[in-house]
Design a protein around this motif. Sequence first.
Motif, PDB file in Angstrom:
ATOM      1  N   TYR A  31       0.816  -1.207   0.000  1.00  0.00           N
ATOM      2  CA  TYR A  31       0.000   0.000   0.000  1.00  0.00           C
ATOM      3  C   TYR A  31       0.856   1.266   0.000  1.00  0.00           C
ATOM      4  N   GLN A  32       2.000   1.249   0.663  1.00  0.00           N
ATOM      5  CA  GLN A  32       2.884   2.414   0.631  1.00  0.00           C
ATOM      6  C   GLN A  32       3.398   2.663  -0.788  1.00  0.00           C
ATOM      7  N   TYR A  53      -9.391   2.014  -4.427  1.00  0.00           N
ATOM      8  CA  TYR A  53      -9.840   1.302  -3.230  1.00  0.00           C
ATOM      9  C   TYR A  53      -8.690   0.448  -2.714  1.00  0.00           C
ATOM     10  N   LEU A  54      -8.186   0.764  -1.544  1.00  0.00           N
ATOM     11  CA  LEU A  54      -7.190  -0.070  -0.886  1.00  0.00           C
ATOM     12  C   LEU A  54      -7.963  -0.899   0.136  1.00  0.00           C
ATOM     13  N   SER A  55      -8.501  -2.012  -0.328  1.00  0.00           N
ATOM     14  CA  SER A  55      -9.499  -2.747   0.437  1.00  0.00           C
ATOM     15  C   SER A  55      -9.580  -4.183  -0.052  1.00  0.00           C
ATOM     16  N   ASP A  56     -10.135  -5.052   0.810  1.00  0.00           N
ATOM     17  CA  ASP A  56     -10.413  -6.422   0.361  1.00  0.00           C
ATOM     18  C   ASP A  56     -11.724  -6.494  -0.415  1.00  0.00           C
ATOM     19  N   MET A  57     -12.473  -5.393  -0.466  1.00  0.00           N
ATOM     20  CA  MET A  57     -13.719  -5.253  -1.226  1.00  0.00           C
ATOM     21  C   MET A  57     -14.821  -6.196  -0.729  1.00  0.00           C
ATOM     22  N   ILE A  58     -14.716  -6.608   0.537  1.00  0.00           N
ATOM     23  CA  ILE A  58     -15.742  -7.474   1.127  1.00  0.00           C
ATOM     24  C   ILE A  58     -16.862  -6.606   1.689  1.00  0.00           C
ATOM     25  N   GLU A  59     -17.814  -6.259   0.833  1.00  0.00           N
ATOM     26  CA  GLU A  59     -18.991  -5.507   1.284  1.00  0.00           C
ATOM     27  C   GLU A  59     -19.672  -6.289   2.392  1.00  0.00           C
TER      28      GLU A  59
END
Length: 255
Positions: free
Chosen positions: A55-56, A169-175
């Motif tokens: 992410y960095q 989106y820096l995410s696992d995208m698990i809504e």
Amino acid sequence: MKHTLIGCFFLTLLFACSERGDKTKTSNDGPVYTLIFLDKTRSVNVNKSFIAQKYQKVLTDIIEQNIRQKGDKLDVYFIHENTSKARALSLTVRSEMEDVSAASPTDREAAETEFNLMLTREKAQIRQRVFQQLVAQNTGSSNQETDIWASLPVIAKANETGATVKVYYLSDMIESVKGPARRDFQVKPPKDNAQADEWAKADAEQLKRYTIGSPDISMILPFEPNASIKENNPAVTQYWQTLFSALGAGAVTED
């Protein structure tokens, strides 16, 4: 032979002028509005070395690519149960290139050097502040739900500015939102790409009220290359690919 050489000279000159014109046009492109959504729920741990390093690097690249001139804007939002109201950072570039249209080559070069120095310093300050938000901890109850749908009105508002919008989106995208007409992928993820497409198209009908324009959208997932399918379910990202495309997004990529 003489005519051929003269023709080649003029073609070379024409190409060089065209190339300079293209470069000038690029430097005068309109502002870029960068939206970064950082997942601050319990399912993403930025203290893990793989996630932190990935992410960095991604954030460094985003800032390098999108922060180019005065007026470029960067907002950071946290993803959790109240995403649309979770703006953590809002910055607008101040570094400005002075008008050098009538300047001598020497003065033009000096002005460009000064501008690049100012912009480099400003990028470093922006990077530092974004990194601070990356490592910020969310220990409150809002880390129990992941409302990515709530990012859509944020994108729609950015679209109203007329700038080129780029979304990350820096995410696992698990809504994961409880309640009727919502998705909770922690409890019930799509079983395959066909179901993901079906759900996304159905959801797009109620989400089309958000006019997001045609932003480029990138999903930067926190999973290591050897992550299991159960952890990194490809049907989940398929859902978002289909949903964002149905809402009018331009390029939709995942990493």
